[in-house]
Design an enzyme around this catalytic site. Structure first.
Site, PDB file in Angstrom:
ATOM      1  CB  THR A  15      -0.009  -3.285   6.642  1.00 16.74           C
ATOM      2  OG1 THR A  15      -1.156  -3.138   5.756  1.00 16.74           O
ATOM      3  CG2 THR A  15       0.959  -2.060   6.458  1.00 16.74           C
ATOM      4  CG  ASP A  16      -2.974  -7.455   3.303  1.00 16.73           C
ATOM      5  OD1 ASP A  16      -3.501  -6.523   3.924  1.00 16.73           O
ATOM      6  OD2 ASP A  16      -3.206  -7.542   2.284  1.00 16.73           O
TER       7      ASP A  16
ATOM      8  CB  THR B 206      -0.928   0.025   1.382  1.00 18.29           C
ATOM      9  OG1 THR B 206      -1.819  -1.264   1.158  1.00 18.29           O
ATOM     10  CG2 THR B 206      -1.754   1.296   1.360  1.00 18.29           C
TER      11      THR B 206
END
Length: 361
Positions: free
Chosen positions: A96-97, A20
C-alpha cells in the site's frame, strides 16, 4: 429440444507484486513479502462460490516502496495482453505504500475498456484481523463486474471503490487509510457486487513508450522560511520538477529566482502540499504567489496532488511529449480544461456503459 448455450463465467487474472498482503515473518526479523499470488488467492474464503474463473501470475515479490516505473510499465503491457486474449478484468496486489502512485501510472497506460483493479492490505497475514483476503475478494468481484468497465484503473480496499486519479493513502497504519479527499469513493462492494454510484466522465491515457527512459523528475516540498540552497542543488539534476507549495500554490520569496531559472530550462509544475483542494491560477498577486509563479513559466496542476503530478510529468517525458503539450496535459488532468486539450486521443467509452451500470448497480 436444443440446449440453451451457457454464458461462460468471468475470468479475472490476478498479478501479484508482493507487499504487506504477501508478507510473513521469520525469526523476529520483521515481515517480508514471501507469499506467492497463488497463496493469496487460495486463502480467500468464499471465492470458490463466487462463480469467477481465476488465473494467477506471480509477477513480482517486492515491497511497495521498491517498485519501479519499469515494473509498472511491464505490468501494464502484461495486463493488456491478457485482456486482449479474453480476460474480463485484471487485479493487482501490491504494497500500500505506493498504491496511489502505481495505480495512477497504470491508469495513464491502460487504454482498454476492461477494468484494472489495484488492492493490498494494511494488516499482514500474521496479524489478527488481516484484511488481505477481504480486499482481494472485493477487488476480484469488481474486476469481474461489467459496471467497472471504462473506468480505467480503480483502487479497491475496505469495500470502497476509488478512482486511481483521486485516491490517496491518508494514514500510515489505519485499515481505512485510502480516501479520495476531493471526491470520495465512486462506489462500494456490497453483497459480493460492485455498485458504482458515479462514473468517470472521460479517461486520459498516454501511449506506452517502447523503451521507458528514466527521466529524473524531482518533487520538492516547500516549508516555512525555506532556503533556496537545497533547490539550487537538486535543480541541475532534474529533467522535470514538481513543487508542492503552500496553500493554493505559494512559495517563499527567496525561491523565486531559482524557480524562474529552472522553468526556463525544464518543466516545473506547481501543486499544493495541502491534502485536498486545487492550486489556483489568478487570485493572489504577491511575489511567490500562484499568479506570480505562473507568469514565470511554472505549470499549474489544478486538482492534481504532488505525487500524482510527478507520475504524470515523468510519464509525459518518457513518452516524448512535446514541450508545448505538457501544460495542456496538466490543465486537463488537473480539471482546469476540457478533455479536448489532451495531447492524445481519449479512449472511447463503450455505448453500453449506462446499461451495464444499471444492470449491476
Amino acid at each position: 429440444m436444443p440446449s440453451t448455450p451457457t454464458t461462460p463465467p468471468p475470468r479475472v487474472v490476478v498479478f501479484g507484486l508482493g507487499g504487506t498482503i504477501a508478507m510473513t515473518s521469520a525469526a523476529d526479523e520483521g515481515v517480508r513479502p514471501t507469499l506467492t499470488a497463488h497463496d493469496l488467492v487460495n486463502a480467500i474464503p468464499g471465492l470458490a462460490s463466487a462463480g469467477i474463473d481465476i488465473e494467477v501470475v506471480d509477477f513480482r515479490r517486492r515491497p511497495g516502496a521498491s517498485l519501479t516505473f519499469a515494473d509498472i510499465t511491464e505490468l501494464a503491457t502484461a495486463a493488456t495482453h491478457v485482456l486482449a486474449a479474453g480476460a474480463t478484468g485484471v487485479v493487482v496486489t501490491q504494497g500500500t505504500d505506493t498504491i496511489e502512485e502505481t495505480a495512477y501510472l497504470l491508469d495513464l497506460l491502460h487504454q482498454r475498456p476492461e477494468p484494472v483493479i489495484v488492492t493490498g492490505a494494511m494488516r499482514n497475514p500474521t496479524m489478527a484481523g488481516a484484511d488481505g483476503p477481504a480486499n482481494l475478494l472485493a477487488a476480484i468481484q469488481t474486476a469481474a463486474s461489467p459496471a467497472a468497465r471504462d473506468q480505467g484503473c480503480l483502487v479497491v480496499l475496505a469495500d470502497e471503490i476509488h478512482a486511481a486519479r483521486w485516491v490517496a493513502k491518508t494514514h500510515s497504519t489505519n485499515g481505512a487509510t485510502f480516501r479520495s479527499p476531493d471526491t470520495g469513493p465512486i462506489g462500494y462492494v456490497m453483497e459480493g457486487t460492485a455498485r458504482l454510484l458515479t462514473r468517470l466522465p472521460y479517461r486520459l491515457t498516454i501511449p506506452t513508450p517502447s523503451k521507458p527512459e528514466r527521466a529524473r523528475v524531482g518533487l520538492y516540498t516547500v516549508s516555512l522560511d525555506d532556503d533556496p540552497t537545497l533547490l539550487d542543488a537538486i535543480g541541475p539534476h532534474c529533467d522535470g520538477l514538481v513543487i508542492a507549495g503552500f496553500g493554493v500554490g505559494h512559495v517563499p520569496e527567496p525561491l523565486i529566482p531559482t524557480l524562474t531559472n529552472l522553468a526556463a530550462r525544464i518543466p516545473v509544475v506547481l501543486t499544493s502540499r495541502t491534502p485536498a483542494g486545487p492550486t489556483l491560477t489568478h487570485t493572489y498577486g504577491f511575489p511567490g504567489s500562484e499568479r506570480d509563479l505562473l507568469t514565470r513559466g511554472l505549470i499549474p496542476a489544478g486538482w492534481l496532488p504532488p505525487h500524482k503530478a510527478r507520475i504524470l510529468l515523468r510519464t509525459l517525458l518518457a513518452a516524448h511529449a512535446q514541450p508545448q503539450d505538457i501544460a495542456p496535459a496538466f490543465a486537463v488532468a488537473g480539471n482546469l480544461d476540457e478533455p479536448s486539450s489532451w495531447p492524445w486521443p481519449t479512449p472511447t467509452l463503450t455505448a453500453d456503459r449506462t446499461e451495464a451500470t444499471a444492470a449491476h448497480a
